[in-house]
Write a protein that holds these residues in place. Structure first.
Motif, short mmCIF file in Angstrom:
data_model
loop_
_atom_site.label_atom_id
_atom_site.label_comp_id
_atom_site.label_asym_id
_atom_site.label_seq_id
_atom_site.Cartn_x
_atom_site.Cartn_y
_atom_site.Cartn_z
N LEU A 64 11.36 2.52 -1.35
CA LEU A 64 11.94 1.18 -1.44
C LEU A 64 13.03 0.99 -0.38
O LEU A 64 13.13 -0.08 0.23
CB LEU A 64 12.51 0.93 -2.84
CG LEU A 64 11.48 0.66 -3.92
CD1 LEU A 64 12.13 0.76 -5.31
CD2 LEU A 64 10.84 -0.70 -3.73
N ARG A 65 13.82 2.04 -0.13
CA ARG A 65 14.83 1.96 0.93
C ARG A 65 14.17 1.77 2.29
O ARG A 65 14.64 0.99 3.12
CB ARG A 65 15.72 3.20 0.94
CG ARG A 65 16.67 3.28 -0.24
CD ARG A 65 17.76 4.35 -0.08
NE ARG A 65 17.29 5.68 0.18
CZ ARG A 65 17.03 6.59 -0.76
NH1 ARG A 65 17.18 6.29 -2.04
NH2 ARG A 65 16.65 7.81 -0.43
N GLU A 66 13.08 2.49 2.53
CA GLU A 66 12.37 2.37 3.81
C GLU A 66 11.83 0.95 4.00
O GLU A 66 11.93 0.37 5.07
CB GLU A 66 11.23 3.39 3.90
CG GLU A 66 11.67 4.83 3.96
CD GLU A 66 12.33 5.21 5.28
OE1 GLU A 66 12.34 4.43 6.25
OE2 GLU A 66 12.87 6.33 5.33
N GLY B 72 4.27 9.55 -8.89
CA GLY B 72 5.09 9.66 -10.08
C GLY B 72 6.46 10.27 -9.87
O GLY B 72 7.09 10.72 -10.82
N ASP B 73 6.95 10.29 -8.64
CA ASP B 73 8.25 10.88 -8.32
C ASP B 73 9.26 9.75 -8.11
O ASP B 73 9.18 9.01 -7.14
CB ASP B 73 8.12 11.73 -7.06
CG ASP B 73 9.41 12.44 -6.69
OD1 ASP B 73 10.50 12.04 -7.13
OD2 ASP B 73 9.31 13.42 -5.92
N LYS B 74 10.21 9.64 -9.04
CA LYS B 74 11.19 8.56 -8.99
C LYS B 74 12.00 8.59 -7.70
O LYS B 74 12.22 7.55 -7.08
CB LYS B 74 12.14 8.66 -10.19
CG LYS B 74 13.23 7.63 -10.19
CD LYS B 74 14.20 7.86 -11.33
CE LYS B 74 15.48 7.14 -11.07
NZ LYS B 74 16.55 7.57 -11.93
N SER B 75 12.44 9.76 -7.27
CA SER B 75 13.24 9.88 -6.04
C SER B 75 12.45 9.41 -4.83
O SER B 75 12.98 8.73 -3.96
CB SER B 75 13.70 11.32 -5.82
OG SER B 75 14.57 11.71 -6.85
N ALA B 76 11.17 9.76 -4.79
CA ALA B 76 10.32 9.34 -3.67
C ALA B 76 10.14 7.83 -3.68
O ALA B 76 10.11 7.19 -2.63
CB ALA B 76 8.97 10.04 -3.74
N ALA C 32 0.84 -1.21 0.00
CA ALA C 32 0.00 0.00 0.00
C ALA C 32 0.87 1.25 0.00
O ALA C 32 0.60 2.21 -0.72
CB ALA C 32 -0.94 -0.01 1.20
N TYR C 33 1.92 1.23 0.80
CA TYR C 33 2.85 2.36 0.89
C TYR C 33 3.53 2.62 -0.46
O TYR C 33 3.54 3.76 -0.95
CB TYR C 33 3.88 2.04 1.97
CG TYR C 33 4.95 3.07 2.22
CD1 TYR C 33 4.65 4.28 2.82
CD2 TYR C 33 6.27 2.81 1.89
CE1 TYR C 33 5.64 5.22 3.08
CE2 TYR C 33 7.28 3.73 2.15
CZ TYR C 33 6.95 4.93 2.74
OH TYR C 33 7.94 5.85 3.01
N LEU C 34 4.05 1.56 -1.06
CA LEU C 34 4.73 1.71 -2.35
C LEU C 34 3.77 2.14 -3.45
O LEU C 34 4.11 2.96 -4.31
CB LEU C 34 5.45 0.42 -2.73
CG LEU C 34 6.64 0.06 -1.84
CD1 LEU C 34 7.16 -1.33 -2.18
CD2 LEU C 34 7.74 1.09 -1.96
#
Length: 101
Positions: free
Chosen positions: A41-43, A32-36, A23-25
């Motif tokens: 994904l790191r989180e 639509g923000d690649k950096s976010a 759900a988070y991802l």
């Protein structure tokens, strides 16, 4: 060692659930923000044992995983599938919902 805030601890605890992580991802992906997305994904990786554990489960070198999920990362689709698989997740495609005017 980095001191985690209560927010980070709570977020990581919540992200241990594959349903919550998905759900988070998905919510981040909708922006639509690649950096976010790479940060999200790191989180999720941190919540699920850290980068080393996800690298091992994904059959990806730890250094490569760090590079792929860095702010300037650009993981290939195959690598993204492997990373998500290591997190117990997968990608699905669905039609966009039309907004009624």
């Amino acid at each position: 060692m980095k001191h985690m805030t209560d927010y980070e601890s709570d977020l990581h605890e919540w992200l241990k659930s594959p349903e919550n992580a998905a759900a988070y991802l998905n919510a981040v992906l909708e922006e639509g923000d690649k950096s976010a997305m790479l940060l999200a994904l790191r989180e999720v990786a941190q919540a699920n044992g850290g980068m080393a554990a996800i690298a091992e489960k994904s059959h990806v070198k730890r250094e490569s995983l760090y590079q792929m999920l860095s702010k300037r990362g650009n993981p290939e689709l195959t690598s993204l599938f492997n990373i998500l698989h290591g997190m117990g997740l997968t990608i699905t495609i669905q039609p966009m919902q039309e907004v009624e005017a």
